[in-house]
Write a protein that holds these residues in place. Structure first.
Motif, mmCIF file in Angstrom:
data_model
loop_
_atom_site.group_PDB
_atom_site.id
_atom_site.type_symbol
_atom_site.label_atom_id
_atom_site.label_comp_id
_atom_site.label_asym_id
_atom_site.label_seq_id
_atom_site.Cartn_x
_atom_site.Cartn_y
_atom_site.Cartn_z
ATOM 1 N N GLU A 112 0.856 -1.198 0.000
ATOM 2 C CA GLU A 112 0.000 0.000 0.000
ATOM 3 C C GLU A 112 0.877 1.228 0.000
ATOM 4 O O GLU A 112 1.969 1.238 0.585
ATOM 5 C CB GLU A 112 -0.905 -0.002 1.233
ATOM 6 C CG GLU A 112 -1.873 1.173 1.276
ATOM 7 C CD GLU A 112 -2.785 1.129 2.484
ATOM 8 O OE1 GLU A 112 -3.905 1.649 2.380
ATOM 9 O OE2 GLU A 112 -2.378 0.585 3.523
ATOM 10 N N ASP A 129 -6.046 -7.985 11.679
ATOM 11 C CA ASP A 129 -6.619 -6.820 10.993
ATOM 12 C C ASP A 129 -6.135 -6.740 9.546
ATOM 13 O O ASP A 129 -6.912 -6.454 8.629
ATOM 14 C CB ASP A 129 -6.249 -5.530 11.729
ATOM 15 C CG ASP A 129 -6.977 -5.379 13.055
ATOM 16 O OD1 ASP A 129 -8.047 -6.004 13.211
ATOM 17 O OD2 ASP A 129 -6.481 -4.659 13.935
ATOM 18 N N GLU A 130 -4.845 -6.973 9.343
ATOM 19 C CA GLU A 130 -4.286 -6.930 7.991
ATOM 20 C C GLU A 130 -4.891 -8.020 7.114
ATOM 21 O O GLU A 130 -5.199 -7.809 5.936
ATOM 22 C CB GLU A 130 -2.766 -7.081 8.049
ATOM 23 C CG GLU A 130 -2.025 -5.885 8.612
ATOM 24 C CD GLU A 130 -2.111 -5.785 10.127
ATOM 25 O OE1 GLU A 130 -1.839 -4.704 10.661
ATOM 26 O OE2 GLU A 130 -2.442 -6.797 10.779
ATOM 27 N N ARG A 132 -7.804 -9.325 7.440
ATOM 28 C CA ARG A 132 -9.210 -9.009 7.165
ATOM 29 C C ARG A 132 -9.343 -7.888 6.136
ATOM 30 O O ARG A 132 -10.213 -7.935 5.261
ATOM 31 C CB ARG A 132 -9.905 -8.627 8.469
ATOM 32 C CG ARG A 132 -11.377 -8.275 8.332
ATOM 33 C CD ARG A 132 -12.059 -8.139 9.683
ATOM 34 N NE ARG A 132 -11.352 -7.235 10.576
ATOM 35 C CZ ARG A 132 -10.625 -7.626 11.617
ATOM 36 N NH1 ARG A 132 -10.509 -8.912 11.897
ATOM 37 N NH2 ARG A 132 -10.020 -6.737 12.386
ATOM 38 N N GLU A 133 -8.461 -6.875 6.217
ATOM 39 C CA GLU A 133 -8.584 -5.715 5.337
ATOM 40 C C GLU A 133 -7.719 -5.806 4.089
ATOM 41 O O GLU A 133 -7.916 -5.030 3.142
ATOM 42 C CB GLU A 133 -8.220 -4.445 6.115
ATOM 43 C CG GLU A 133 -9.162 -4.156 7.278
ATOM 44 C CD GLU A 133 -8.868 -2.823 7.950
ATOM 45 O OE1 GLU A 133 -8.278 -1.936 7.285
ATOM 46 O OE2 GLU A 133 -9.229 -2.663 9.130
ATOM 47 N N ARG A 135 -4.488 -5.091 3.911
ATOM 48 C CA ARG A 135 -3.544 -3.971 3.920
ATOM 49 C C ARG A 135 -2.356 -4.310 4.806
ATOM 50 O O ARG A 135 -2.505 -5.019 5.800
ATOM 51 C CB ARG A 135 -4.229 -2.702 4.445
ATOM 52 C CG ARG A 135 -5.459 -2.275 3.680
ATOM 53 C CD ARG A 135 -6.210 -1.188 4.438
ATOM 54 N NE ARG A 135 -5.332 -0.066 4.750
ATOM 55 C CZ ARG A 135 -5.594 0.845 5.690
ATOM 56 N NH1 ARG A 135 -6.705 0.738 6.416
ATOM 57 N NH2 ARG A 135 -4.757 1.836 5.900
ATOM 58 N N ALA A 138 -3.151 -2.125 9.393
ATOM 59 C CA ALA A 138 -4.604 -1.929 9.435
ATOM 60 C C ALA A 138 -5.037 -1.678 10.873
ATOM 61 O O ALA A 138 -4.293 -1.915 11.830
ATOM 62 C CB ALA A 138 -5.331 -3.144 8.868
ATOM 63 N N GLY A 139 -6.266 -1.186 11.011
ATOM 64 C CA GLY A 139 -6.815 -0.956 12.343
ATOM 65 C C GLY A 139 -6.071 0.149 13.079
ATOM 66 O O GLY A 139 -5.631 1.140 12.502
#
Length: 272
Positions: A112, A129-130, A132-133, A135, A138-139
């Protein structure tokens, strides 16, 4: 007192009082009964039937997880080297089935930021979080990293971020040496295609991988070193990751010193 000695009324009352004080308040018979043995005998008969019912109701074992048990690092190196652009590298990773981590992760975590940037941030393997997103950060970690970058005059238009490996290991465990060997060619090619002039690693796995060291992040942070990532050699510095700083706010002072050192090196190179 002998076993057959007769007790008078006062002695009998004393015995009864002793039993009452000990919690015995119910007479169940003249002879003692081993209730534990009785329970075992009662349970023995239906036990086989119960076990049979449990086995019958037990769900079938799930099929083995798709994907190879072990991949070929040579194939990973060839595929990575053949990718002429970041878009091609991403497409290669999306179709690559050589690393079993892919089949346990939710999705690919590629990179990113600005692909033309001269500053690259390399983080540890993706977390929940990464994953799931999709990225690299994340979060809450992404929010803190954005503020950290802003403190030295950077934003997401002036940096590019990626992870050491592109898939989250199950349970956030460390990748095995075999998994790392299958993912490293793609990390190397990723950095080669960007060609940064400065690199910052965030986290122990990222730092040990990029600096090819077994030292802890606490010992490695804040020290500049020229590192070779694939065929690209670049000055790099390690610092503490945002997730660690969220859990240990007192460590932000150390990270701030690392950021100041990074800003000084940016000024020397007229970056960004």
């Amino acid at each position: 007192m002998s076993q057959d000695q007769q007790l008078n009324n006062d002695e009998l009352l004393s015995v009864l009082e002793w039993y009452r004080a000990a919690g015995v308040d119910l007479a169940v018979g003249e002879d003692a009964i081993d209730r534990f043995a009785q329970k075992t005998q009662q349970a023995a008969a239906p036990r086989a039937a119960v076990q049979s019912m449990q086995q019958a109701s037990q769900p079938a074992a799930p099929p083995p997880l798709a994907g190879p048990i072990g991949g070929d690092p040579g194939e990973a190196q060839r595929l990575a080297a053949e990718a002429p652009t970041l878009e091609a590298l991403k497409a290669t990773l999306e179709s690559y089935d050589g690393c079993g981590l892919k089949f346990r992760a939710t999705q690919l975590v590629f990179g990113e930021g600005n692909p033309e940037a001269k500053i690259v941030i390399i983080g540890d393997p993706p977390g929940a979080d990464e994953d799931r997103e999709g990225r690299p950060f994340a979060g809450r970690t992404a929010d803190l990293l954005t503020r950290m970058l802003a403190s030295i005059g950077l934003d997401w238009d002036s940096v590019y971020a990626l992870n050491t490996i592109p898939w989250r290991p199950p349970g956030n465990r460390a990748p095995t040496p075999e998994e790392l060997s299958l993912c490293l060619p793609f990390l190397h090619r990723h950095v080669e295609l960007i060609g940064p002039r400065l690199v910052m690693t965030m986290g122990q796995m990222a730092t040990q991988t990029v600096f090819q060291s077994t030292s802890s992040i606490i010992k490695m942070r804040g020290k500049w070193q020229d590192v070779s990532i694939g065929n690209h050699t670049v000055p790099a510095i390690a610092t503490l990751p945002p997730g660690y700083l969220l859990r240990n706010p007192a460590a932000k002072q150390q990270a701030w010193r690392d950021l100041l050192s990074f800003r000084s090196r940016m000024a020397e190179l007229s970056l960004p």
